[in-house]
Enzyme design. Structure first.
Site, PDB file in Angstrom:
ATOM      1  N   SER A  20     -11.651  -6.732  14.326  1.00 24.38           N
ATOM      2  CA  SER A  20     -10.595  -6.478  15.478  1.00 24.38           C
ATOM      3  C   SER A  20      -9.468  -5.177  15.036  1.00 24.38           C
ATOM      4  O   SER A  20     -10.021  -3.990  14.769  1.00 24.38           O
ATOM      5  CB  SER A  20      -9.920  -7.689  15.898  1.00 24.38           C
ATOM      6  OG  SER A  20      -9.460  -7.483  17.295  1.00 24.38           O
ATOM      7  N   TRP A  47     -12.327  -6.990  26.275  1.00 23.97           N
ATOM      8  CA  TRP A  47     -11.297  -5.958  25.877  1.00 23.97           C
ATOM      9  C   TRP A  47     -11.883  -5.281  24.636  1.00 23.97           C
ATOM     10  O   TRP A  47     -11.290  -4.315  24.280  1.00 23.97           O
ATOM     11  CB  TRP A  47     -10.241  -6.968  25.558  1.00 23.97           C
ATOM     12  CG  TRP A  47      -9.072  -6.646  26.522  1.00 23.97           C
ATOM     13  CD1 TRP A  47      -9.079  -7.330  27.741  1.00 23.97           C
ATOM     14  CD2 TRP A  47      -7.817  -6.182  26.481  1.00 23.97           C
ATOM     15  NE1 TRP A  47      -8.054  -7.173  28.390  1.00 23.97           N
ATOM     16  CE2 TRP A  47      -7.209  -6.662  27.521  1.00 23.97           C
ATOM     17  CE3 TRP A  47      -6.992  -5.791  25.262  1.00 23.97           C
ATOM     18  CZ2 TRP A  47      -5.750  -5.980  27.807  1.00 23.97           C
ATOM     19  CZ3 TRP A  47      -5.779  -5.292  25.786  1.00 23.97           C
ATOM     20  CH2 TRP A  47      -5.043  -5.505  26.817  1.00 23.97           C
ATOM     21  N   LYS A 100     -10.958  -1.746  13.676  1.00 22.22           N
ATOM     22  CA  LYS A 100     -10.269  -0.264  13.673  1.00 22.22           C
ATOM     23  C   LYS A 100      -9.773   0.586  12.619  1.00 22.22           C
ATOM     24  O   LYS A 100      -9.995   1.642  12.392  1.00 22.22           O
ATOM     25  CB  LYS A 100      -9.092  -0.253  14.855  1.00 22.22           C
ATOM     26  CG  LYS A 100      -9.406  -0.801  16.203  1.00 22.22           C
ATOM     27  CD  LYS A 100      -8.032  -0.979  17.065  1.00 22.22           C
ATOM     28  CE  LYS A 100      -8.085  -2.005  18.194  1.00 22.22           C
ATOM     29  NZ  LYS A 100      -9.122  -2.815  18.545  1.00 22.22           N
ATOM     30  N   HIS A 148     -14.624 -14.162  19.336  1.00 20.78           N
ATOM     31  CA  HIS A 148     -13.977 -12.774  18.835  1.00 20.78           C
ATOM     32  C   HIS A 148     -13.862 -13.069  17.433  1.00 20.78           C
ATOM     33  O   HIS A 148     -13.157 -14.044  16.750  1.00 20.78           O
ATOM     34  CB  HIS A 148     -12.810 -12.375  19.418  1.00 20.78           C
ATOM     35  CG  HIS A 148     -12.265 -10.969  18.854  1.00 20.78           C
ATOM     36  ND1 HIS A 148     -12.821  -9.891  18.778  1.00 20.78           N
ATOM     37  CD2 HIS A 148     -10.929 -10.610  18.825  1.00 20.78           C
ATOM     38  CE1 HIS A 148     -12.262  -8.802  18.515  1.00 20.78           C
ATOM     39  NE2 HIS A 148     -10.977  -9.358  18.572  1.00 20.78           N
ATOM     40  N   GLU A 176       0.293  -1.988  23.583  1.00 24.20           N
ATOM     41  CA  GLU A 176      -0.214  -3.334  22.789  1.00 24.20           C
ATOM     42  C   GLU A 176       0.561  -3.395  21.594  1.00 24.20           C
ATOM     43  O   GLU A 176       0.950  -4.492  21.169  1.00 24.20           O
ATOM     44  CB  GLU A 176      -1.430  -3.780  22.440  1.00 24.20           C
ATOM     45  CG  GLU A 176      -1.624  -5.020  22.234  1.00 24.20           C
ATOM     46  CD  GLU A 176      -3.231  -5.390  21.970  1.00 24.20           C
ATOM     47  OE1 GLU A 176      -4.109  -4.558  22.275  1.00 24.20           O
ATOM     48  OE2 GLU A 176      -3.477  -6.280  21.185  1.00 24.20           O
TER      49      GLU A 176
END
Ligand SMILES: *[C@@H]1O[C@H](CO)[C@@H](O)[C@H](O)[C@H]1NC(C)=O
Ligand SMILES: *[C@@H]1O[C@H](CO)[C@@H](O)[C@H](O)[C@H]1NC(C)=O
Ligand SMILES: *[C@@H]1O[C@H](CO)[C@@H](O)[C@H](O)[C@H]1NC(C)=O
Ligand SMILES: *[C@@H]1O[C@H](CO)[C@@H](O)[C@H](O)[C@H]1NC(C)=O
Ligand SMILES: *[C@@H]1O[C@H](CO)[C@@H](O)[C@H](O)[C@H]1NC(C)=O
Ligand SMILES: *[C@@H]1O[C@H](CO)[C@@H](O)[C@H](O)[C@H]1NC(C)=O
Ligand SMILES: *[C@@H]1O[C@H](CO)[C@@H](O)[C@H](O)[C@H]1NC(C)=O
Ligand SMILES: *[C@@H]1O[C@H](CO)[C@@H](O)[C@H](O)[C@H]1NC(C)=O
Ligand SMILES: *[C@@H]1O[C@H](CO)[C@@H](O)[C@H](O)[C@H]1NC(C)=O
Length: 392
Positions: free
Chosen positions: A225, A304, A229, A340, A260
């Protein structure tokens, strides 16, 4: 893609290229290969930008001869500078002084810039079997995929380096103690800087013969997540990373992601309603890792993560590996819907194959992996450039 599916990596010292350095001087945003870098944004482009086309004013042909690895290094550097300028913020160089020590398997790293010091600690778990030197995974935070036996694990506490609670976290953490709360770097560049310091520290311990148990040439990184990145960005900018495994690293739209948290620089915000003005997309961040190994582990089930954009980004990013003649150094495995960051067991063989080949040096392992549960990518809608052959 245009919604910035986040994926995947700068680093080697660029040889000077005579034919480039003889160009007339223009405003520059970078200079290591002495290319001229046009600071104006190019015209809006509804396609994925070409990884192989220099900014206006710098062109590989005519006048630059054929593609070669030096020219690619130069373009790669240009891509890295664009990412820093418009999306990630600027990556500082090494500190003035770095001191590493190892005690009870805790690697303690003190960095000094001017009169400020910071210290951070990276715990190392050495394998119980096998014999050193051990390949290693430098994990952003904690592993959420299975790391096979025989591989040492190092953990980077990312929040210690750059906070990331929400949009109020900007400029907080040890990186900013050193470089100032107003540093342009977003959190991912701050973590990348820390990843590079772990390499510096391991090199120092090896030179001092304090600890030679880690095989510095065979270190990978991973994270899921936000840390997926971050793993990709670290892989793009730290050339000593041999393998990069971003896990479920996608994101929603630019508008969603810039509000965010503080993973990016403030500069990215200007593109929220103008994504076609971005002179790059994340297929080029993937391309920066090449020819080093990269495996994207994805999940088709989380909106997302923008899984179709991610898939397209991976297909397009692999074209850079193809150009360099090493398509099988980059793979993707996009599993069907699941929670996730809950790694599905059936992706284990793919992870093991990349670790076997690129951390253990088992060259007979098949890493030609292009799996997707249901990804669709209309290449003619997104790609209007050819893939050159770039001899290495
Ligand atoms: C810089 O880029 C802009 C936008 O693409 C272009 O119009 C201009 O001609 C370029 N400048 C040079 C010196 O090439
Ligand atoms: C290693 O560092 C961690 C985090 O700073 C600390 O909690 C732990 O006690 C240290 N372990 C040893 C053996 O010193
Ligand atoms: C990571 O760093 C943060 C900030 O310094 C600290 O609060 C937290 O306890 C650390 N986590 C671990 C696992 O050491
Ligand atoms: C360190 O000091 C030099 C000389 O004063 C200055 O140019 C530089 O910006 C300082 N670095 C940081 C990170 O503050
Ligand atoms: C290791 O080497 C660095 C410089 O390379 C030196 O400053 C440091 O004191 C040495 N540490 C030990 C424990 O020998
Ligand atoms: C983008 O456009 C929306 C809708 O017009 C607007 O509300 C928003 O403020 C714009 N965002 C930026 C960063 O310009
Ligand atoms: C695997 O290939 C790499 C790159 O070509 C080479 O450096 C390495 O020696 C090879 N490893 C083995 C075990 O043959
Ligand atoms: C890689 O896999 C693809 C599809 O699975 C196949 O078409 C291609 O021939 C393979 N390439 C190599 C070098 O094995
Ligand atoms: C793919 O994109 C092309 C060019 O935009 C378009 O003509 C074609 O209809 C698209 N194909 C599909 C299946 O959407």
């Amino acid at each position: 893609m245009k919604s910035v599916a986040l994926f995947l990596a700068l680093a080697s010292l660029m040889p000077l290229i005579d034919s480039v350095s003889s160009l007339p001087t223009e405003p520059m945003i970078m200079s290591r290969c002495d290319a001229q870098h046009n600071t104006s944004l190019p015209a809006a482009n509804a396609f994925l930008p070409s990884p192989f086309k220099f900014l206006a004013g710098v062109s590989p042909s005519p006048g630059f001869g054929e593609w070669n690895s030096n020219l690619w290094d130069c373009r790669r550097q240009e891509i890295g500078e664009m990412f820093q300028e418009y999306e990630l913020g600027w990556l500082p160089g090494p500190p003035d002084h770095l001191l590493a020590s190892l005690e009870n398997n805790n690697l303690t790293i003190t960095c000094s810039v001017n009169s400020t010091d910071i210290t951070f600690v990276v715990p190392i778990t050495y394998p119980s079997g096998g014999s050193p030197p051990y390949p290693a995974m430098l994990v952003l935070e904690y592993p959420t995929l299975p790391i096979p036996e025989g591989i040492a694990v190092m953990n980077l506490n990312t929040t210690d380096i750059a906070w990331q609670t929400d949009a109020t976290s900007r400029g907080k953490g040890k990186f900013y103690d050193l470089f100032g709360a107003d540093a342009s770097a977003g959190a991912m560049i701050a973590w990348t800087w820390a990843v590079s310091r772990v390499f510096d520290a391991l090199e120092q311990l090896q030179q001092n013969s304090t600890d030679t148990r880690i095989d510095i040439g065979h270190i990978g990184t991973t994270g899921c997540s936000r840390w997926g990145k971050g793993a990709l960005v670290a892989g793009a900018f730290e050339h000593r990373l041999a393998l990069v495994i971003p896990q479920e690293s996608g994101s929603g739209t630019l508008a969603e992601i810039v509000d965010e948290n503080v993973w990016f620089s403030n500069e990215l915000e200007q593109f929220v309603n103008n994504t076609n003005l971005l002179p790059f997309d994340h297929h080029m961040l993937i391309g920066m890792v090449a020819p080093r190994a990269l495996l994207a582990i994805d999940n088709f089930g989380v909106e997302w993560l923008s899984p179709n954009s991610q898939y397209g980004c991976e297909v397009a990013g692999r074209l850079v590996y193809q150009a360099l003649g090493v398509a099988d150094h980059m793979g993707y495995s996009q599993a069907a819907a699941h929670t996730h960051c809950a790694f599905p067991d059936d992706q284990t063989p793919v992870v093991n194959a990349f670790i076997d080949r690129f951390l253990r040096g088992n060259n007979n392992t098949d890493t030609n992996v292009t799996d997707t549960a249901s990804g669709a990518f209309n290449q003619s809608r997104w790609i209007n450039w050819d893939v050159p052959t770039i001899p290495r």
